[in-house]
Design a protein around this motif. Structure first.
Motif, PDB file in Angstrom:
ATOM      1  N   UNK A  63     -21.265 -31.732 -12.947  1.00 58.25           N
ATOM      2  CA  UNK A  63     -21.951 -31.153 -14.130  1.00 58.25           C
ATOM      3  C   UNK A  63     -21.310 -29.801 -14.697  1.00 58.25           C
ATOM      4  N   UNK A  64     -20.319 -29.328 -13.999  1.00 59.80           N
ATOM      5  CA  UNK A  64     -19.579 -28.053 -14.494  1.00 59.80           C
ATOM      6  C   UNK A  64     -18.635 -28.074 -15.526  1.00 59.80           C
ATOM      7  N   UNK A  65     -18.109 -29.247 -15.557  1.00 61.64           N
ATOM      8  CA  UNK A  65     -17.038 -29.529 -16.704  1.00 61.64           C
ATOM      9  C   UNK A  65     -17.491 -30.807 -17.759  1.00 61.64           C
ATOM     10  N   UNK A  66     -17.010 -30.837 -18.679  1.00 62.55           N
ATOM     11  CA  UNK A  66     -17.267 -32.096 -19.636  1.00 62.55           C
ATOM     12  C   UNK A  66     -15.997 -32.681 -19.720  1.00 62.55           C
ATOM     13  N   UNK A  74     -13.827 -29.215 -21.246  1.00 61.82           N
ATOM     14  CA  UNK A  74     -14.286 -28.093 -21.455  1.00 61.82           C
ATOM     15  C   UNK A  74     -15.793 -27.728 -20.600  1.00 61.82           C
ATOM     16  N   UNK A  75     -16.216 -26.478 -20.859  1.00 66.03           N
ATOM     17  CA  UNK A  75     -17.465 -26.200 -19.970  1.00 66.03           C
ATOM     18  C   UNK A  75     -18.768 -26.602 -21.002  1.00 66.03           C
ATOM     19  N   UNK A  76     -19.799 -27.113 -20.552  1.00 71.20           N
ATOM     20  CA  UNK A  76     -20.719 -27.605 -21.139  1.00 71.20           C
ATOM     21  C   UNK A  76     -21.419 -26.478 -22.109  1.00 71.20           C
ATOM     22  N   UNK A  77     -21.879 -26.767 -23.467  1.00 68.68           N
ATOM     23  CA  UNK A  77     -22.825 -26.031 -24.100  1.00 68.68           C
ATOM     24  C   UNK A  77     -23.971 -26.900 -23.931  1.00 68.68           C
TER      25      UNK A  77
END
Length: 215
Positions: A63-66, A74-77
């Motif tokens: 869950x650290x990257x999308x 990308x990193x999650x927003x």
């Protein structure tokens, strides 16, 4: 035909890239929604696309990257609901870890926590967001290691990892001028052997800041 197993050197290369990227995300060195490319990762770490791809897949699983269907990384927003969910998880896991650590909270541990908290204060003075997040997590991890509950701690660290970029955004909003008030309450409760006080201090510490992001 047998599948080719990765060599030890390939595993070591992938692990090196994974750990470096994981540390950056965990400590807020990458902003929420920031795009990464496999080519860029490979170039930075001087590796081929394969270990870069494997590191990204591993971080995406945590869950650290999308990783989108188009291949965008990308990193999650995080949405407000997601932040509230992760804050609730922190409260559940970390309160229990602290409670389990209390019977093993010897003087050396308390001295170590006070020393780390001085580093937290130094990072606040320097307005070093990454240093602040790093030392703040070290404070919590040092306490929770005494719980001797590795599976629970691993779950807590996965939550920290998902929150890493958001914690950087939170730091900017808080505009801290002093270390977290609740750290002192945590240390005081450990000294006194006060379990209810410790549970309250930890719950407050891990949730009060995150609430500002969803207000």
């Amino acid at each position: 035909m047998l599948a080719t197993r990765p060599s030890d050197s390939q595993i070591a290369t992938h692990d090196r890239v994974y750990r470096a990227l994981r540390s950056r995300i965990l400590h807020g060195e990458i902003s929420p929604g920031e795009a990464l490319t496999l080519r860029g990762i490979g170039k930075e770490f001087d590796v081929s696309m394969t270990p870069a791809r494997e590191a990204v897949r591993r971080l995406a699983a945590e869950g650290a990257l999308i990783l989108s269907s188009s291949g965008r990384v990308s990193t999650p927003e995080l949405t407000n609901d997601r932040i509230e969910e992760l804050a609730a998880l922190r409260a559940l896991l970390e309160v229990e870890l602290a409670s389990r650590a209390l019977p093993r909270a010897h003087i050396a541990l308390i001295d170590r926590l006070q020393s780390i908290n001085m580093t937290v204060a130094e990072m606040v003075t320097k307005r070093d967001a990454v240093g602040y997040i790093r030392s703040n997590l070290e404070f919590h991890r040092t306490l929770y290691l005494r719980a001797q509950a590795p599976a629970m701690l691993a779950m807590a660290e996965t939550v920290w990892l998902q929150l890493g970029p958001t914690m950087r955004a939170l730091y900017g909003r808080l505009r801290r001028t002093e270390p977290p008030h609740y750290h002192k309450l945590i240390i005081a409760a450990l000294k006194a052997g006060d379990e209810p006080g410790l549970r309250l201090a930890v719950r407050s510490d891990v949730t009060q800041g995150l609430r500002l992001l969803v207000s």
